[in-house]
Each structure stands twice: as C-alpha cells, then as structure tokens.
Design a protein around this motif. Structure first.
Motif, PDB file in Angstrom:
ATOM      1  N   TYR A   1       0.726  -1.221  -0.054  1.00 37.91           N
ATOM      2  CA  TYR A   1       0.143  -0.102  -0.099  1.00 37.91           C
ATOM      3  C   TYR A   1       0.978   1.150   0.036  1.00 37.91           C
ATOM      4  O   TYR A   1       1.900   1.314   0.149  1.00 37.91           O
ATOM      5  N   GLY A   2       0.011   2.415  -0.392  1.00 36.83           N
ATOM      6  CA  GLY A   2       0.613   3.615  -0.132  1.00 36.83           C
ATOM      7  C   GLY A   2       0.947   4.391   1.117  1.00 36.83           C
ATOM      8  O   GLY A   2       0.173   4.000   2.028  1.00 36.83           O
ATOM      9  N   LEU A   3       1.651   4.995   1.458  1.00 45.20           N
ATOM     10  CA  LEU A   3       2.074   5.930   2.697  1.00 45.20           C
ATOM     11  C   LEU A   3       1.963   7.613   2.145  1.00 45.20           C
ATOM     12  O   LEU A   3       2.724   7.738   1.237  1.00 45.20           O
ATOM     13  N   ASN A   4       1.330   8.226   3.194  1.00 48.15           N
ATOM     14  CA  ASN A   4       1.217   9.707   2.769  1.00 48.15           C
ATOM     15  C   ASN A   4       1.982  10.486   3.659  1.00 48.15           C
ATOM     16  O   ASN A   4       1.622  10.704   4.847  1.00 48.15           O
ATOM     17  N   LEU A   5       3.155  10.975   3.308  1.00 43.69           N
ATOM     18  CA  LEU A   5       4.256  11.895   4.172  1.00 43.69           C
ATOM     19  C   LEU A   5       3.217  12.819   4.596  1.00 43.69           C
ATOM     20  O   LEU A   5       3.576  13.377   5.980  1.00 43.69           O
ATOM     21  N   PHE A   6       2.657  13.780   3.782  1.00 40.32           N
ATOM     22  CA  PHE A   6       1.979  15.012   4.546  1.00 40.32           C
ATOM     23  C   PHE A   6       0.890  14.681   5.714  1.00 40.32           C
ATOM     24  O   PHE A   6       0.829  15.379   6.445  1.00 40.32           O
ATOM     25  N   ARG A   7       0.364  13.533   5.400  1.00 43.60           N
ATOM     26  CA  ARG A   7      -1.029  13.173   6.179  1.00 43.60           C
ATOM     27  C   ARG A   7      -0.203  12.661   7.742  1.00 43.60           C
ATOM     28  O   ARG A   7      -0.778  13.030   8.864  1.00 43.60           O
ATOM     29  N   LEU A   8       0.945  12.162   7.502  1.00 45.02           N
ATOM     30  CA  LEU A   8       1.642  11.751   8.712  1.00 45.02           C
ATOM     31  C   LEU A   8       2.271  12.830   9.582  1.00 45.02           C
ATOM     32  O   LEU A   8       1.912  13.166  10.886  1.00 45.02           O
ATOM     33  N   ALA A   9       2.560  13.836   8.785  1.00 46.31           N
ATOM     34  CA  ALA A   9       3.248  14.995   9.559  1.00 46.31           C
ATOM     35  C   ALA A   9       2.225  15.898  10.301  1.00 46.31           C
ATOM     36  O   ALA A   9       2.338  16.159  11.459  1.00 46.31           O
ATOM     37  N   ALA A  10       1.048  15.873   9.449  1.00 46.14           N
ATOM     38  CA  ALA A  10      -0.101  16.617  10.212  1.00 46.14           C
ATOM     39  C   ALA A  10      -0.767  15.786  10.969  1.00 46.14           C
ATOM     40  O   ALA A  10      -0.953  16.440  12.287  1.00 46.14           O
ATOM     41  N   GLY A  11      -0.941  14.485  11.043  1.00 42.56           N
ATOM     42  CA  GLY A  11      -1.576  13.675  12.219  1.00 42.56           C
ATOM     43  C   GLY A  11      -0.728  13.651  13.494  1.00 42.56           C
ATOM     44  O   GLY A  11      -1.037  13.955  14.370  1.00 42.56           O
ATOM     45  N   ALA A  12       0.751  13.866  12.986  1.00 45.43           N
ATOM     46  CA  ALA A  12       1.667  13.654  14.268  1.00 45.43           C
ATOM     47  C   ALA A  12       1.631  15.087  15.042  1.00 45.43           C
ATOM     48  O   ALA A  12       1.509  15.127  16.406  1.00 45.43           O
ATOM     49  N   GLU A  13       1.605  15.983  14.271  1.00 48.01           N
ATOM     50  CA  GLU A  13       1.477  17.273  14.900  1.00 48.01           C
ATOM     51  C   GLU A  13       0.192  17.585  15.798  1.00 48.01           C
ATOM     52  O   GLU A  13       0.290  17.877  16.890  1.00 48.01           O
ATOM     53  N   MET A  14      -0.613  17.136  15.042  1.00 51.43           N
ATOM     54  CA  MET A  14      -2.185  17.349  15.780  1.00 51.43           C
ATOM     55  C   MET A  14      -2.267  16.746  17.005  1.00 51.43           C
ATOM     56  O   MET A  14      -2.885  17.099  18.030  1.00 51.43           O
ATOM     57  N   THR A  15      -1.897  15.383  17.072  1.00 56.66           N
ATOM     58  CA  THR A  15      -1.877  14.512  18.236  1.00 56.66           C
ATOM     59  C   THR A  15      -0.988  14.981  19.133  1.00 56.66           C
ATOM     60  O   THR A  15      -1.202  15.099  20.672  1.00 56.66           O
ATOM     61  N   LEU A  16       0.469  15.393  18.941  1.00 56.77           N
ATOM     62  CA  LEU A  16       1.508  15.761  19.874  1.00 56.77           C
ATOM     63  C   LEU A  16       0.928  17.079  20.514  1.00 56.77           C
ATOM     64  O   LEU A  16       1.140  17.328  21.702  1.00 56.77           O
ATOM     65  N   GLU A  17       0.236  18.048  19.501  1.00 51.03           N
ATOM     66  CA  GLU A  17      -0.206  19.249  20.172  1.00 51.03           C
ATOM     67  C   GLU A  17      -1.283  19.145  21.254  1.00 51.03           C
ATOM     68  O   GLU A  17      -1.582  19.734  22.185  1.00 51.03           O
ATOM     69  N   SER A  18      -2.225  17.670  21.324  1.00 57.08           N
ATOM     70  CA  SER A  18      -3.192  17.332  22.061  1.00 57.08           C
ATOM     71  C   SER A  18      -2.715  16.724  23.522  1.00 57.08           C
ATOM     72  O   SER A  18      -3.588  16.653  24.518  1.00 57.08           O
ATOM     73  N   LEU A  19      -1.380  16.546  23.514  1.00 62.33           N
ATOM     74  CA  LEU A  19      -0.865  15.815  24.635  1.00 62.33           C
ATOM     75  C   LEU A  19      -0.342  16.727  25.631  1.00 62.33           C
ATOM     76  O   LEU A  19       0.588  17.348  25.453  1.00 62.33           O
TER      77      LEU A  19
END
Length: 482
Positions: free
Chosen positions: A182-200
């Motif tokens: 399968y494919g992986l999306n670099l920009f979605r990981l960047a965004a999702g990681a930022e959103m999650t870390l900002e919430s912790l």
C-alpha cells in the motif's frame, strides 16, 4: 515500581522522533521534542509500506520477513496515513531475471502473513492472505485492456485496468505480479503527528529550535541540552536522550563522543503531472532493473489529481554522483557536498528540477508510452537518509545504544519505527521509567481519533507551505481492497 515520571528529550521530528514522542507521550512520560524546522516529518521522501520488501530483489528473505512484520505494525499504528491501493511488479524484457524467480519469496511471505493473522486477527491489514499477491498473464492483460476504467476500483482486476491500457506489452515480461503493497502519505503523517502531539499534555513540542550542545549531567547521569528558539538560548536537563536527527545524527554523536559507523545518502523523487488522467486511479507500478545502470528500477507512484511521484535508480535521475558518503575517523557525521546541502537547506534550481523530472518521465515512458506527455508537477521531494554501518543495500535497522541513557535511531525504512520504539521501551523498563508489561503493546493507539476534515486541511496546509501541490496531501477514494 515507577518512582517518578522520566524526562525524555528527543532531537529530531522526523518519522522516528515524532513516532517516539507520540508513543511515549501517550504512556505519560514527560517528553520534549526538538525540531529545527517549522513542521514535523520533512525528511527524505517515502511513499509506501514495504510489506515484504518486494521492491528490493537484492535483500535477504530474512529482511523481507522483518519488513512484512514491521509494515503490519506500522499500518495498525498509523491507519490514517495509508493509501489503500496495490503495487504492480513488472520485469522489463531487458532484465536478466524472470517474474517466476520472484514467486518463491512471495509464497514465503504469504505463509508469514497467514502466521501473523493466526497470532492476532487484527493483523489482517493487507487484505486476505490468499490475495497477498496475484499473477496476470499476457492474455489476462489483453482482456483487461477492453474493460472500462473504473471510477473507484475495489478488486485487483479493477486496479489492473489502467496498467493494462497503458503498458507496452512488447517491453515487459509476463506474468505481471500485483502485491498488496500500500501507499503511505508523508503529509498526512506530518499533520496527524502534529495534531496528536499538540493535544498531549505530557509532550512539549519545540519547532524552529536548534540543539547546539549536549553535555552529560554528572549529578543525575542524564543530559543537559542547550538549544536556540526565537533567537534565545535555553538549557534544560533530561533523564534520557533519543537522537532522531536523521542524516544529522552524527553531529549529536560527536557531541557525546559516541562510537559510530554510518553513511548518508541523498535521495530525491520527482513530481509529475499527467494531463488527461486526473480521474483515473492507478496502482503503484514498479519496473525492476539493475541499480545504477541506464535500466535501473523505475517507480511510478500515484496521487489524486493526475500527480505521480517518480523514482529512477539511474545516475541522471534518483542516484547522484557522490550522493552516498561515509563518516570519517575524526567525525561521526558523514559530509555531503555543499550542492546537496544547498538543495536540502535552500532550494532546487529550476533547471535541475526540469532536467531530472523530464529524465524520470522519459524513463517510465519506456514502458508506458502515453506517459511521455507528462509534465513537471512541482519541485522534487528530497532529503538525505542515514544508513547505519557500511552496507548501502541495508533495508532493516532500528536503533542502537552507544552510551548510557542514550538511544540512536537508525531506521532506514519508515515501517521499522515500531521495532525501534519497542527496543527503547525495553531500556525504559530497565531504568524503571515504564512497567514491564508495556513492551509491544499498542492498544492505547486505538484512542487516537483524528477528525478527517481537520486532518486533511492540516495536511494540505503542510504541503502548500512546502511548495507542493495540495493533491499530494490526499489519498485515493478507495479505502479497501477486496
């Protein structure tokens, strides 16, 4: 018995550093992540799982089995990053091997995939094991050529239709092989990681921050880390240091006097746009070839909107003269040439972008003639990759521990990141930072729920700020492969 909440410093916000911060932050450790850029995950390009290592014929069966296991873990940890489309493996007629030579390894990987599912049914994330790979004869491809292009492909046959309609039957060997890679999306990981870390609450995220010194704290046996943020210098103390600085890992090793042996390789992938096929959903297509020769492996990776990411393992496309360097006797940091550093830290010239992207288009259009009318889609995706040791074909590596309370991340493929985290977690258990029943457990990640519209908006924003088309931040409509 956990006596105190350990303070963990992570230098580098790429895939390794962001994932470690997310994981250990979720467990409640006091984590501080230092990243020199404005956003996370901005390192060398990657675009797919390596669910069995099928893109690399030269690596061992053992590495392939490890990559399969790691890919399953990664997909379960980061489901919002995955583009659910398969990959087609093609051997050109110029290749010295045959498609049949790939089949024993594929059978082995199918067996291993079944074993993972038997161990935990949740590991069935690459489709049904009986569909892990499928073969297509020349007659099959001719038959599929007559089919209409599906708007939202679900079956393997439907995914193969655009390949059948575009591939030059006289330039490739049969059968073609479709794999659930399968494919992986670099920009979605960047965004999702930022959103999650900002919430912790347990994570402090320092972007636009440059670490310039690390010294051991004699009293605590931990580390004093000095960094610059907003033109001000700061020093903080930590119990443990994780070096996830990517191709700059050696700079931290030098500050610590840590032993080392590593290489750095500059990598680039080229972004093209194919007019007229904006609504067509392609699988990824990989044309095998001998690395470094004019017939080096070509990769054709689809994104929405008619965009394609291209690799060509030739010296005038992806591989660069002097782009692979080793560390020296006086420094752990391999020294890339200034022209590579200028690309990484400043920008590409329009001339080189045009030249290498067009060379990549020409390389792929050998096998798909209609692709010859594709154009440059944007500047390349690029960066430098750390490779531990002295074997440039190495594809499986995770982490080493050259000093007390110090982990050096050494992932070569993004899917290795969970094994890296497990190894560090074992150290944390020994140091009484974590309970010993945590190793390998990921259940808490099920509580990470990202709002899809917000994630998509953030991912598109990251892409646009880095001067890439917003389409590269999106994934195909299909969510499952039957």
């Amino acid at each position: 018995m956990i006596e105190k909440k350990a303070k963990i410093a992570i230098i580098g916000g790429g895939v390794a550093g962001s994932s470690a911060a997310l994981y250990f932050g979720q467990l409640g450790l006091n984590v501080t992540l230092f990243e020199k850029d404005a956003s996370l995950v901005s390192g060398p390009p990657w675009c797919h799982l390596h669910a069995g290592g099928n893109l690399y014929r030269e690596i061992s069966d053992a590495q392939c089995i490890t990559l399969l296991k790691q890919s399953i873990d990664f997909l379960r940890f980061y489901p919002f990053v995955v583009d659910y489309r398969p990959t087609v493996i093609v051997l050109p007629t110029t290749d010295s091997s045959t498609p049949e030579a790939l089949l024993p390894r594929l059978e082995l990987l199918t067996y291993e995939y079944k074993a993972h599912i038997a161990k935990d049914p949740k590991n069935e994330v690459l489709g049904k094991p009986e569909n892990y790979y499928q073969i297509y004869t020349k007659e099959d491809i001719k038959r599929l050529r007559e089919k209409e292009l599906p708007k939202t492909p679900k079956t393997s046959d439907e995914w193969m239709v655009p390949v059948a309609k575009n591939i030059d039957l006289d330039k490739v060997q049969f059968p073609l092989i479709m794999v659930q890679e399968y494919g992986l999306n670099l920009f979605r990981l960047a965004a999702g990681a930022e959103m999650t870390l900002e919430s912790l609450a347990s994570v402090t995220l320092h972007t636009n921050s440059i670490v310039y010194n690390v010294q051991q704290n004699v009293e605590t046996e931990g580390w004093n880390i000095s960094y610059v943020k907003d033109d001000e210098s700061h020093t903080e103390s930590f119990d443990y240091l994780i070096n996830a600085a990517g191709f700059r890992t050696g700079k931290i090793d030098d500050l610590l006097g840590a032993p080392c042996k590593s290489m750095v390789e500059f990598k680039a992938a080229y972004v093209s746009h194919w007019d007229g096929c904006e609504g067509t959903q392609f699988p990824e297509v990989v044309f095998h070839g001998e690395r470094g020769t004019p017939q080096g492996m070509g990769q054709f990776t689809p994104y929405p909107g008619g965009y394609f990411q291209l690799h060509g393992m030739t010296k005038n496309i992806t591989l660069y003269e002097d782009g692979l360097v080793s560390n020296s006797l006086v420094s752990c940091q391999p020294r890339l040439g200034q022209d590579f550093l200028d690309k990484i830290e400043k920008s590409w010239t329009q001339e080189e972008t045009e030249k290498r992207t067009k060379a990549a288009i020409e390389h792929l259009s050998q096998y798909m003639p209609a692709f010859n009318n594709a154009t440059v889609g944007s500047k390349p995706l690029f960066g430098a990759q750390q490779i531990p040791g002295d074997d440039p074909t190495l594809r499986v590596a995770e982490v080493s521990f050259p000093r007390e309370r110090y982990a050096r991340c050494e992932i070569v493929k993004v899917s290795s990141v969970l094994d890296m985290i497990d190894a560090i977690a074992k150290q944390f258990v020994e140091l009484a930072y974590l309970e010993d029943n945590i190793i390998g457990k990921r259940e808490f990640t099920d509580t990470i729920h990202l709002d899809e519209p917000s994630l998509r908006k953030r991912a598109e924003s990251v892409a646009l700020k880095r001067d890439y088309p917003r389409a590269l931040a999106n994934r195909n409509i299909s969510e499952k492969i039957l």
